[in-house]
Design a protein around this motif. Structure first.
Motif, short mmCIF file in Angstrom:
data_model
loop_
_atom_site.label_atom_id
_atom_site.label_comp_id
_atom_site.label_asym_id
_atom_site.label_seq_id
_atom_site.Cartn_x
_atom_site.Cartn_y
_atom_site.Cartn_z
N VAL A 1 -36.95 8.26 40.77
CA VAL A 1 -36.40 8.29 39.40
C VAL A 1 -36.58 6.95 38.71
O VAL A 1 -36.94 6.88 37.54
N TRP A 2 -36.34 5.87 39.45
CA TRP A 2 -36.35 4.52 38.87
C TRP A 2 -37.54 3.71 39.34
O TRP A 2 -37.86 3.70 40.53
N LEU A 3 -38.17 3.01 38.43
CA LEU A 3 -39.21 2.06 38.74
C LEU A 3 -38.51 0.72 38.93
O LEU A 3 -37.95 0.16 37.98
N ARG A 4 -38.46 0.23 40.16
CA ARG A 4 -37.72 -0.99 40.48
C ARG A 4 -38.52 -2.22 40.07
O ARG A 4 -39.71 -2.31 40.35
N ASP A 5 -37.84 -3.15 39.40
CA ASP A 5 -38.49 -4.37 38.94
C ASP A 5 -37.48 -5.51 38.96
O ASP A 5 -36.29 -5.29 38.73
N LYS A 6 -37.95 -6.71 39.24
CA LYS A 6 -37.07 -7.88 39.30
C LYS A 6 -36.37 -8.14 37.97
O LYS A 6 -35.25 -8.65 37.94
N THR A 7 -37.02 -7.78 36.87
CA THR A 7 -36.43 -8.02 35.55
C THR A 7 -35.46 -6.91 35.15
O THR A 7 -34.79 -7.02 34.14
N GLY A 8 -35.41 -5.86 35.94
CA GLY A 8 -34.50 -4.76 35.65
C GLY A 8 -35.18 -3.42 35.89
O GLY A 8 -36.39 -3.29 35.68
N ASP A 9 -34.42 -2.47 36.34
CA ASP A 9 -34.97 -1.15 36.63
C ASP A 9 -35.29 -0.41 35.34
O ASP A 9 -34.58 -0.54 34.34
N LYS A 10 -36.34 0.38 35.41
CA LYS A 10 -36.75 1.18 34.26
C LYS A 10 -36.83 2.63 34.73
O LYS A 10 -37.47 2.92 35.75
N LYS A 11 -36.18 3.52 34.01
CA LYS A 11 -36.21 4.93 34.37
C LYS A 11 -37.58 5.50 34.03
O LYS A 11 -38.10 5.31 32.94
N THR B 1 -40.31 8.34 33.07
CA THR B 1 -40.25 9.54 32.25
C THR B 1 -40.22 10.74 33.19
O THR B 1 -40.59 10.61 34.37
N GLU B 2 -39.82 11.88 32.72
CA GLU B 2 -39.80 13.08 33.56
C GLU B 2 -41.20 13.37 34.11
O GLU B 2 -41.35 13.75 35.27
N GLU B 3 -42.21 13.16 33.29
CA GLU B 3 -43.59 13.42 33.72
C GLU B 3 -43.99 12.45 34.83
O GLU B 3 -44.60 12.85 35.82
N GLU B 4 -43.66 11.16 34.67
CA GLU B 4 -43.98 10.16 35.70
C GLU B 4 -43.25 10.47 37.00
O GLU B 4 -43.83 10.44 38.09
N ARG B 5 -41.95 10.78 36.86
CA ARG B 5 -41.13 11.11 38.03
C ARG B 5 -41.68 12.31 38.77
O ARG B 5 -41.89 12.27 39.98
N ASP B 6 -41.97 13.38 38.04
CA ASP B 6 -42.46 14.61 38.65
C ASP B 6 -43.83 14.40 39.31
O ASP B 6 -44.10 14.92 40.39
N SER B 7 -44.68 13.64 38.64
CA SER B 7 -46.01 13.36 39.18
C SER B 7 -45.92 12.53 40.47
O SER B 7 -46.61 12.81 41.45
N TYR B 8 -45.05 11.52 40.45
CA TYR B 8 -44.87 10.68 41.63
C TYR B 8 -44.32 11.51 42.79
O TYR B 8 -44.83 11.44 43.92
N LEU B 9 -43.30 12.32 42.53
CA LEU B 9 -42.72 13.15 43.59
C LEU B 9 -43.77 14.12 44.14
O LEU B 9 -43.89 14.29 45.35
#
Length: 171
Positions: A37-47, A49-57
């Motif tokens: 769900v979250w793209l982890r980053d040192k500067t702060g997490d970024k949620k 998109t539904e498309e990115e999340r679904d594609s990654y999963l």
């Protein structure tokens, strides 16, 4: 041997710990649904998109082997349950989960344990709330929503039942 394992349970049930142990024991990569769900980053997490999340999963699910862990029950996770060869449902005692939530919070607060989020009182309160929700609603929601997969669900209440399950499966 199961090569596609989905672990579900409440906050503090032991999902991440079990996923890491099984990953090491079986040489299978493990993934946290929160990190899908979250793209982890040192500067702060970024949620994502539904498309990115679904594609990654989907890319994880299509791989040869995986261990997925998380508490998510929403529709977007259904392919993960479908693709799993076994679904481990951690039904740890409520008071044990509560203790673990407090213990984890203190370890993270004192920087003795790494965290994907900033350990604040607000997040601690949310964890208690999520734990209560899972106890009162989440369990039934899982078994009702994913009843189609009941033949591959293994309910584990404690460490002994987990060890027994995997020892029996290894033979």
């Amino acid at each position: 041997m199961n090569k596609k394992i989905h672990i579900i349970g409440s906050v503090g049930s032991g999902k991440t710990t079990l996923a890491k142990e099984l990953s090491s024991m079986l040489a299978i990569p493990h993934y946290e649904l929160d990190n899908v769900v979250w793209l982890r980053d040192k500067t702060g997490d970024k949620k994502r998109t539904e498309e990115e999340r679904d594609s990654y999963l989907e890319s994880i699910i299509q791989s040869e082997s995986w261990i997925m862990e998380g508490v998510h029950l929403e529709e977007w996770v259904s392919n993960c349950f479908h693709g799993a060869e076994v679904i481990i449902f951690l039904d740890t005692n409520y008071s044990i989960r509560t203790y673990r939530i407090i213990k984890r919070f203190l370890k993270q607060k004192f920087r003795l344990e790494r965290s994907n989020y900033k350990p604040t009182l607000k997040i601690l309160y949310k964890m208690f709330k999520w734990n209560r929700y899972f106890e009162q609603v989440g369990k039934d929601k899982f078994f009702n929503t994913y009843a189609i997969h009941k033949n591959k669900v293994a309910v584990m209440k404690d460490r002994r039942s987990i060890e027994k399950y995997f020892n029996l499966r290894a033979q």
